[in-house]
Design an enzyme around this catalytic site. Structure first.
Site, short mmCIF file in Angstrom:
data_model
loop_
_atom_site.label_atom_id
_atom_site.label_comp_id
_atom_site.label_asym_id
_atom_site.label_seq_id
_atom_site.Cartn_x
_atom_site.Cartn_y
_atom_site.Cartn_z
N ARG A 58 -8.15 9.19 15.99
CA ARG A 58 -7.68 7.89 15.54
C ARG A 58 -7.50 7.04 16.77
O ARG A 58 -6.42 6.88 17.30
CB ARG A 58 -6.37 7.99 14.74
CG ARG A 58 -6.50 8.73 13.42
CD ARG A 58 -6.95 7.89 12.23
NE ARG A 58 -8.38 7.67 12.09
CZ ARG A 58 -8.98 7.44 10.91
NH1 ARG A 58 -8.30 7.46 9.80
NH2 ARG A 58 -10.26 7.20 10.85
N PHE A 75 -17.08 6.49 12.67
CA PHE A 75 -16.37 7.75 12.90
C PHE A 75 -16.70 8.80 11.84
O PHE A 75 -16.53 9.99 12.07
CB PHE A 75 -14.85 7.53 12.97
CG PHE A 75 -14.27 6.92 11.72
CD1 PHE A 75 -14.22 5.54 11.57
CD2 PHE A 75 -13.77 7.72 10.71
CE1 PHE A 75 -13.70 4.97 10.42
CE2 PHE A 75 -13.24 7.17 9.55
CZ PHE A 75 -13.21 5.79 9.41
N LYS A 114 -3.02 11.14 -1.99
CA LYS A 114 -1.83 11.37 -1.17
C LYS A 114 -0.58 11.29 -2.03
O LYS A 114 0.10 12.28 -2.23
CB LYS A 114 -1.79 10.34 -0.04
CG LYS A 114 -2.97 10.50 0.90
CD LYS A 114 -3.41 9.21 1.52
CE LYS A 114 -4.72 9.43 2.24
NZ LYS A 114 -5.26 8.17 2.73
N ASP A 159 0.89 -1.17 0.00
CA ASP A 159 0.00 0.00 0.00
C ASP A 159 0.92 1.22 0.00
O ASP A 159 1.54 1.55 1.01
CB ASP A 159 -0.91 0.00 1.23
CG ASP A 159 -1.84 1.22 1.27
OD1 ASP A 159 -1.56 2.20 0.56
OD2 ASP A 159 -2.83 1.19 2.02
C1 PLP Z 1 -5.85 7.09 2.54
C2 PLP Z 1 -5.36 5.72 2.54
C3 PLP Z 1 -6.05 4.72 1.87
C4 PLP Z 1 -7.37 4.97 1.17
O1 PLP Z 1 -7.24 5.89 0.14
P1 PLP Z 1 -8.48 6.83 -0.32
O2 PLP Z 1 -7.99 7.51 -1.54
O3 PLP Z 1 -8.77 7.76 0.80
O4 PLP Z 1 -9.63 5.93 -0.59
C5 PLP Z 1 -5.53 3.45 1.92
N1 PLP Z 1 -4.38 3.19 2.57
C6 PLP Z 1 -3.69 4.13 3.22
C7 PLP Z 1 -2.43 3.79 3.91
C8 PLP Z 1 -4.15 5.44 3.23
O5 PLP Z 1 -3.46 6.37 3.90
#
Ligand code: PLP
Length: 481
Positions: free
Chosen positions: A388, A454, A265, A222
């Site tokens: 969180r 949440f 991100k 991820d």
């Molecule tokens: C934000 C995030 C996701 C999910 O991504 P979205 O674009 O918000 O659906 C998955 N894994 C991690 C580590 C993240 O920070």
């Protein structure tokens, strides 16, 4: 990174300048109190117009560069076969060296597709730590997760550089317990989201690769928070010191069978995608993209987002760009830590994390200390953070609360968005709140949704503690905002 030495106090020095700005509102405390009540004490439900510094998340709110904005203007709009898609596909091959790419509208959509293809009832996904949407998609398919982060990863304070690392012995034990064929995949989240943006070392990722290869288990990255992680690999890991960010990225990517990411991100854009090596697996996942996301050459994204992503991913390979977040976070964490305010250390990526278990140690976990602290911080500063902790967990099927390992208030620093004076304002108000922490009381649900509570849950204070906190603020600050 530009190495700049200071004659006096060292500060994190931005290697960019601001050319577009957005006006902010700082409401008087009475109006903040009202807005908080209307939002059910849930910072997710505040209106942005009522927020001064939005530190809720780094998702979709990172600053874009002039080059990204310019690229959005030349996007090629076509339902099928868009040149924009071809550019994105080529950029991901270049950066990650993977053969196949599938677009998706954001990170959780990638998780949905992955879970549908790889997870079956009774299968297990081993990972360093879960992310909310990851866990939800795996459990929805009938799978379970095993969190194998080394014990030190869950300690709030440490000097260890890579608190996101998986304990390899724990992984071996889980494989023995369930049998390798039951492990749907091993997932590395780099860096971690829910445990303080703590990074994963290249060394750990390499060791895990060996285990996965030995047992024939798919190995998944991820990469949503990879930009911060790369910075920490470069600055904290000896084997990466003399490598460029591009070289480190390739060393990381080469280890994995599948890499997925949220482009909200990674790459400071919107959208997401899955990069895959194995053709058979690619074809299985490909079948789901038109069904849930959109045609294969856009996957639910606008072409403008995709162009911004192409440029953003390329800019992520620049250490000057990816260092801004971690350097500002370190400045904030170190300032709070020096004042004796409980924060996660060492500083990680994503943001600064207040340790609510210690900040409001008079509150039981059943009263959601991190949620209460996030509400109190908005009240006294107009700053929106994110709970969180236990609120972000889900109840057991029998209704029992699952108490979170950590109770954190995450104050995200979206990349290249805030200035140092805004960070200092945040530190000032947090310090005042810490002085007055005994005034903070707990929260209880008025309305509690069953899934991802949440996001929409409504809460209220268990007593009149917020009135008292407002009164103390008035006594100390008068009519000041
Ligand atoms: C934000 C995030 C996701 C999910 O991504 P979205 O674009 O918000 O659906 C998955 N894994 C991690 C580590 C993240 O920070």
């Amino acid at each position: 990174m530009a190495q700049v030495k200071f004659f006096g106090e060292a500060v994190p020095l931005e290697m960019h300048k601001v050319r577009i700005v957005q006006k902010l509102n700082l409401l008087p405390i009475d109006q903040r109190h009202k807005a908080l009540s209307v939002a059910g004490n849930n910072t997710f439900l505040l209106q942005n117009a009522d927020v001064f510094l939005d530190m809720l998340t780094d998702s979709g709110v990172n600053a874009m560069s002039d080059q990204q904005l310019a690229a959005m203007m030349v996007a090629d709009d076509a339902y099928a076969g868009s040149a924009t898609y071809t550019r994105l596909d080529a950029k991901l091959r270049e950066i990650f060296g993977t053969d196949y790419f599938l677009p998706a509208h954001q990170g959780r959509a990638c998780e949905h597709i992955l879970a549908k293809v790889l997870v079956t009832p009774g299968s297990v996904v081993a990972m360093n730590y879960h992310f909310t949407t990851t866990k939800a998609h795996i459990t929805l398919q009938g799978g379970v997760i095993e969190e194998l982060v080394a014990d030190v990863g869950l300690e709030v304070n440490s000097t260890l550089p890579f608190k996101g690392d998986i304990d390899v012995a724990k992984l071996e034990a889980v494989i023995k317990k369930y049998g390798a064929d039951k492990i749907a995949f091993v997932r590395v989240e780099s860096g971690t989201n829910l445990i303080g943006g703590q990074p994963v070392s290249l060394q750990n990722m390499t060791e895990l690769r060996k285990v996965c290869s030995h047992y024939g288990i798919p190995y998944v990255l991820d990469a949503s928070l990879l930009a911060d992680n790369l910075y920490f690999n470069k600055t904290r890991e000896d084997s990466c010191k003399n490598l460029s960010i591009r070289e480190i990225t390739r060393k990381v990517a080469d280890l994995f069978d599948v890499i997925y990411f949220s482009a909200r991100k990674l790459g400071c854009a919107r959208g997401g995608g899955i990069c895959i090596r194995d053709k058979e697996l690619y074809l299985k996942m490909r079948g789901l993209v038109p069904l849930y996301e959109g045609f294969l050459t856009y996957g639910g994204m606008s072409v403008r987002e995709m162009e911004a992503m192409v440029v953003g991913l390329d800019e992520t390979m620049d250490e000057d760009m990816i260092s801004q977040g971690p350097l500002f976070i370190a400045a904030m964490v170190n300032d709070l830590d020096r004042r004796g305010i409980p924060v996660i250390t060492p500083p990680g990526g994503l943001g600064c994390h207040l340790d609510a278990k210690r900040f409001v140690d008079h509150l039981p976990q059943s009263q959601y200390p991190a949620g209460a602290l996030a509400a109190a911080l908005y009240l006294v500063s107009g700053i929106r953070g994110m709970e969180r902790g236990t609120l972000s967990e889900q109840r057991e099927p029998d209704g029992r609360e699952v108490f979170a390992n950590m109770e954190l208030v995450r104050l995200a620093l979206p990349r290249r968005v805030f200035t140092l004076s805004q960070v200092k304002y945040a530190v000032d108000r947090i310090a005042w709140l810490h002085e007055n922490r005994k005034l903070i009381g707990g929260l209880e649900f008025i309305e509690e949704p069953a899934i991802l509570r949440f996001f929409y849950g409504l809460l209220k204070p268990v007593s009149d503690w917020q009135d008292k906190l407002v009164a103390k603020f008035r006594a100390d600050f008068g009519d000041s905002l």
